[in-house]
Design a protein around this motif. Structure first.
Motif, PDB file in Angstrom:
ATOM      1  N   ASP A  21      -9.721  -8.840  -0.517  1.00 19.80           N
ATOM      2  CA  ASP A  21     -10.124 -10.197  -0.167  1.00 19.80           C
ATOM      3  C   ASP A  21      -8.943 -11.079   0.193  1.00 19.80           C
ATOM      4  OD1 ASP A  21     -12.721  -9.493  -0.752  1.00 19.80           O
ATOM      5  OD2 ASP A  21     -12.697 -10.367  -2.745  1.00 19.80           O
ATOM      6  N   THR A  22      -7.860 -10.916  -0.530  1.00 22.42           N
ATOM      7  CA  THR A  22      -6.692 -11.765  -0.320  1.00 22.42           C
ATOM      8  C   THR A  22      -5.436 -10.999  -0.702  1.00 22.42           C
ATOM      9  OG1 THR A  22      -5.798 -13.992  -0.735  1.00 22.42           O
ATOM     10  CG2 THR A  22      -6.690 -12.799  -2.635  1.00 22.42           C
ATOM     11  N   GLN A  23      -4.313 -11.548  -0.347  1.00 23.02           N
ATOM     12  CA  GLN A  23      -3.060 -10.938  -0.765  1.00 23.02           C
ATOM     13  C   GLN A  23      -2.128 -12.020  -1.275  1.00 23.02           C
ATOM     14  OE1 GLN A  23      -1.536  -8.978   2.714  1.00 23.02           O
ATOM     15  NE2 GLN A  23      -0.205 -10.665   3.230  1.00 23.02           N
ATOM     16  N   ILE A  24      -1.229 -11.607  -2.139  1.00 24.28           N
ATOM     17  CA  ILE A  24      -0.248 -12.523  -2.686  1.00 24.28           C
ATOM     18  C   ILE A  24       1.110 -11.831  -2.652  1.00 24.28           C
ATOM     19  CG2 ILE A  24      -0.803 -11.812  -5.046  1.00 24.28           C
ATOM     20  CD1 ILE A  24      -0.078 -14.679  -5.909  1.00 24.28           C
ATOM     21  N   ASP A  25       2.102 -12.559  -2.171  1.00 25.38           N
ATOM     22  CA  ASP A  25       3.456 -12.030  -2.057  1.00 25.38           C
ATOM     23  C   ASP A  25       4.291 -12.643  -3.181  1.00 25.38           C
ATOM     24  OD1 ASP A  25       6.044 -11.289  -1.404  1.00 25.38           O
ATOM     25  OD2 ASP A  25       5.762 -11.635   0.738  1.00 25.38           O
ATOM     26  N   LEU A  26       4.764 -11.799  -4.076  1.00 27.55           N
ATOM     27  CA  LEU A  26       5.485 -12.267  -5.264  1.00 27.55           C
ATOM     28  C   LEU A  26       7.010 -12.186  -5.124  1.00 27.55           C
ATOM     29  CD1 LEU A  26       3.260 -10.604  -8.013  1.00 27.55           C
ATOM     30  CD2 LEU A  26       3.084 -12.908  -7.037  1.00 27.55           C
ATOM     31  N   HIS A  27       7.500 -11.905  -3.930  1.00 27.04           N
ATOM     32  CA  HIS A  27       8.946 -11.845  -3.734  1.00 27.04           C
ATOM     33  C   HIS A  27       9.582 -13.166  -4.185  1.00 27.04           C
ATOM     34  CE1 HIS A  27       8.054  -8.497  -0.931  1.00 27.04           C
ATOM     35  NE2 HIS A  27       9.209  -8.053  -1.404  1.00 27.04           N
ATOM     36  N   GLY A  28      10.608 -13.076  -5.009  1.00 24.03           N
ATOM     37  CA  GLY A  28      11.307 -14.264  -5.472  1.00 24.03           C
ATOM     38  C   GLY A  28      10.742 -14.877  -6.745  1.00 24.03           C
ATOM     39  N   TYR A  29       9.626 -14.375  -7.228  1.00 25.16           N
ATOM     40  CA  TYR A  29       9.025 -14.891  -8.451  1.00 25.16           C
ATOM     41  C   TYR A  29       9.710 -14.265  -9.668  1.00 25.16           C
ATOM     42  CZ  TYR A  29       4.850 -16.858  -6.129  1.00 25.16           C
ATOM     43  OH  TYR A  29       3.982 -17.583  -5.364  1.00 25.16           O
ATOM     44  N   ARG A  30       9.725 -15.004 -10.760  1.00 25.91           N
ATOM     45  CA  ARG A  30      10.081 -14.415 -12.049  1.00 25.91           C
ATOM     46  C   ARG A  30       8.813 -13.767 -12.605  1.00 25.91           C
ATOM     47  NH1 ARG A  30      11.835 -19.771 -13.668  1.00 25.91           N
ATOM     48  NH2 ARG A  30      10.246 -19.465 -15.240  1.00 25.91           N
ATOM     49  N   VAL A  31       8.976 -12.896 -13.587  1.00 24.94           N
ATOM     50  CA  VAL A  31       7.830 -12.145 -14.121  1.00 24.94           C
ATOM     51  C   VAL A  31       6.735 -13.091 -14.612  1.00 24.94           C
ATOM     52  CG1 VAL A  31       7.080 -10.633 -16.003  1.00 24.94           C
ATOM     53  CG2 VAL A  31       9.095 -10.038 -14.661  1.00 24.94           C
ATOM     54  N   ASP A  32       7.081 -14.100 -15.402  1.00 24.83           N
ATOM     55  CA  ASP A  32       6.055 -15.003 -15.936  1.00 24.83           C
ATOM     56  C   ASP A  32       5.344 -15.763 -14.825  1.00 24.83           C
ATOM     57  OD1 ASP A  32       8.483 -16.380 -15.510  1.00 24.83           O
ATOM     58  OD2 ASP A  32       8.054 -17.867 -17.064  1.00 24.83           O
ATOM     59  N   GLU A  33       6.078 -16.183 -13.799  1.00 17.06           N
ATOM     60  CA  GLU A  33       5.468 -16.876 -12.662  1.00 17.06           C
ATOM     61  C   GLU A  33       4.551 -15.936 -11.881  1.00 17.06           C
ATOM     62  OE1 GLU A  33       9.132 -19.848 -11.399  1.00 17.06           O
ATOM     63  OE2 GLU A  33       9.094 -17.810 -10.613  1.00 17.06           O
ATOM     64  N   ALA A  34       4.972 -14.700 -11.740  1.00 19.25           N
ATOM     65  CA  ALA A  34       4.187 -13.723 -10.984  1.00 19.25           C
ATOM     66  C   ALA A  34       2.837 -13.465 -11.651  1.00 19.25           C
ATOM     67  CB  ALA A  34       4.973 -12.420 -10.845  1.00 19.25           C
TER      68      ALA A  34
END
Length: 91
Positions: A16-29
């Motif tokens: 349905d959707t995608q999310i790009d977590l590049h640059g996120y910290r683990v908790d933010e991701a």
């Protein structure tokens, strides 16, 4: 006539959707993945990248433990672009 089993490369995985977590910290991701799940998406392509593997490990651990996740697939098992830098989560 015998049915031929489809290989992973022949199976189309929709999301349905995608999310790009590049640059996120683990908790933010993890918060970002939870937010997408709460928006009612039935399937999410999570692009966490290769890097050190910290985001990949966190996202996959989250998918294993979370009761709201009905299924998940790893990009490397599906033969999709991004390989082990992608996880697809189904809710």
């Amino acid at each position: 006539m015998k049915k031929r089993r489809k290989s992973n490369r022949e199976i189309r995985f929709n999301y349905d959707t995608q999310i790009d977590l590049h640059g996120y910290r683990v908790d933010e991701a993890i918060l970002a993945v939870r937010r997408e799940m709460s928006r009612g998406h039935r399937s999410i392509m999570v692009i966490h990248g290769h890097g050190t593997g910290a985001l990949r490990d966190a996202v996959r651990s989250f998918a294993r433990r979370n009761s709201a996740v009905s299924d998940y697939h790893f990009g490397e098992d599906l033969g999709i672009p991004g390989g082990d830098g992608v996880t697809i989560i189904y809710t």
